[in-house]
Design a protein around this motif. Structure first.
Motif, PDB file in Angstrom:
ATOM      1  N   GLN A  66       0.825  -1.213   0.000  1.00  0.00           N
ATOM      2  CA  GLN A  66       0.000   0.000   0.000  1.00  0.00           C
ATOM      3  C   GLN A  66       0.859   1.263   0.000  1.00  0.00           C
ATOM      4  N   VAL A  69       2.165   1.832  -3.445  1.00  0.00           N
ATOM      5  CA  VAL A  69       1.110   2.418  -4.288  1.00  0.00           C
ATOM      6  C   VAL A  69       0.991   3.913  -4.007  1.00  0.00           C
ATOM      7  N   ASP A  70       0.987   4.280  -2.709  1.00  0.00           N
ATOM      8  CA  ASP A  70       0.890   5.703  -2.345  1.00  0.00           C
ATOM      9  C   ASP A  70       2.075   6.478  -2.924  1.00  0.00           C
ATOM     10  N   GLU A  71       3.268   5.868  -2.812  1.00  0.00           N
ATOM     11  CA  GLU A  71       4.481   6.527  -3.309  1.00  0.00           C
ATOM     12  C   GLU A  71       4.423   6.687  -4.835  1.00  0.00           C
ATOM     13  N   HIS A  73       1.733   6.992  -6.589  1.00  0.00           N
ATOM     14  CA  HIS A  73       0.790   8.083  -6.890  1.00  0.00           C
ATOM     15  C   HIS A  73       1.489   9.435  -6.796  1.00  0.00           C
ATOM     16  N   HIS A  74       2.346   9.587  -5.764  1.00  0.00           N
ATOM     17  CA  HIS A  74       3.051  10.860  -5.589  1.00  0.00           C
ATOM     18  C   HIS A  74       4.023  11.101  -6.751  1.00  0.00           C
ATOM     19  N   ILE A  76       3.867   9.973  -9.746  1.00  0.00           N
ATOM     20  CA  ILE A  76       3.094  10.275 -10.964  1.00  0.00           C
ATOM     21  C   ILE A  76       2.555  11.703 -10.923  1.00  0.00           C
ATOM     22  N   LYS A  77       2.122  12.113  -9.722  1.00  0.00           N
ATOM     23  CA  LYS A  77       1.594  13.485  -9.577  1.00  0.00           C
ATOM     24  C   LYS A  77       2.679  14.508  -9.929  1.00  0.00           C
ATOM     25  N   LYS A  81       1.886  11.178 -15.656  1.00  0.00           N
ATOM     26  CA  LYS A  81       1.337   9.817 -15.633  1.00  0.00           C
ATOM     27  C   LYS A  81       2.038   8.858 -16.596  1.00  0.00           C
ATOM     28  N   LEU A 100      -1.329  -1.478  -8.892  1.00  0.00           N
ATOM     29  CA  LEU A 100      -1.040  -0.361  -9.811  1.00  0.00           C
ATOM     30  C   LEU A 100      -1.494  -0.690 -11.231  1.00  0.00           C
ATOM     31  N   GLU A 103      -4.874   0.289 -12.081  1.00  0.00           N
ATOM     32  CA  GLU A 103      -5.034   1.735 -12.330  1.00  0.00           C
ATOM     33  C   GLU A 103      -4.365   2.161 -13.636  1.00  0.00           C
ATOM     34  N   VAL A 105      -1.255   2.046 -14.400  1.00  0.00           N
ATOM     35  CA  VAL A 105       0.048   2.689 -14.201  1.00  0.00           C
ATOM     36  C   VAL A 105       1.109   1.906 -14.995  1.00  0.00           C
TER      37      VAL A 105
END
Ligand code: G3P
Length: 225
Positions: A66, A69-71, A73-74, A76-77, A81, A100, A103, A105
């Motif tokens: 998890q 996944v959070d990392e 997202h960061h 990619i932000k 993407k 991922l 999503e 990714v």
């Protein structure tokens, strides 16, 4: 075969990009340590330099799925993407790849030492898998053969994944993968420069230049005759 630069020094990346037909840049935490500074800022500068369509691969360092996944997202932000998120093929890493992938990714499974690790990562949804060719060689196994086996396994099993072979110390390792049709390689700048380096070429050019100057005068080229 795609050719990527395994480095995080912007000046070096610019120099290699200018001279060689490259398709992007890969990094890992150790490469970012070597570069120093804030890794996110380093990666942002590389992304800003790279032409549209060039790949940038950046690795998560979290140890649980998890958090990975959070990392991701960061990353990619901050980097966009189209960034490839590198995830090591631990058990938590494979779980993160599955999450991922749902999503959409772009994922590069990394730290691969066996062909089965690559198979599982590709089945979980990794777009690229990165076997560490030279590190495998140094363990007494055959890194090039592992990369070839992965390539073959993906074809036989119709997996939508390619080899992104990494960790090279010489041209011969890359040549062997090139002849086999491996999808992509990433190599350090000195290894990329070594791909074309040949004393005989330098000597041949020196003789051509000397002969031409003796014909038309020192410093002249076709352009001013
Ligand atoms: O991308 C992985 C690669 O950087 C590992 O290379 O030279 O540290 O074995 P190396």
């Amino acid at each position: 075969m795609l050719l990527l630069i395994d480095d995080a020094n912007l000046e070096t990346i610019k120099r290699i990009y200018e001279n060689y037909p490259c398709d992007g840049v890969t990094t890992n935490p150790s490469i970012l340590k070597k570069q120093g500074g804030n890794p996110i800022e380093v990666l942002k500068a590389i992304r800003e330099f790279l032409p549209g369509g060039a790949q940038l691969h950046a690795q998560v360092v979290s140890l649980t799925a998890q958090k990975m996944v959070d990392e991701a997202h960061h990353i990619i932000k901050v980097l966009g993407k189209d960034t490839f998120i590198k995830v090591p093929v631990t058990s938590e890493g494979i779980k993160a790849i599955k999450l991922l992938h749902k999503e959409n990714v772009n994922i590069t499974a990394t730290a691969i030492y066996t062909s089965m690790q690559a198979f599982i990562a590709a089945k979980a949804g990794a777009r690229y898998t990165a076997p560490y060719v030279n590190r495998i060689d140094n363990m007494g196994a055959d890194g090039v053969q592992v990369a070839k086996d992965i390539h073959d396994m993906f074809k036989v099993n119709n997996l939508n994944s390619d080899v992104l072979a990494a960790s090279f110390k010489n041209s011969q390792q890359i040549l062997n993968l090139c002849k086999y049709g491996i999808g992509s390689v990433t190599a350090a700048p000195d290894v990329i420069e070594g791909l074309i380096k040949h004393e005989a070429t330098i000597s041949a050019v020196a003789v051509f230049t000397k002969d031409f100057y003796s014909l038309v005068g020192e410093g002249n080229t076709m352009e001013n005759l």
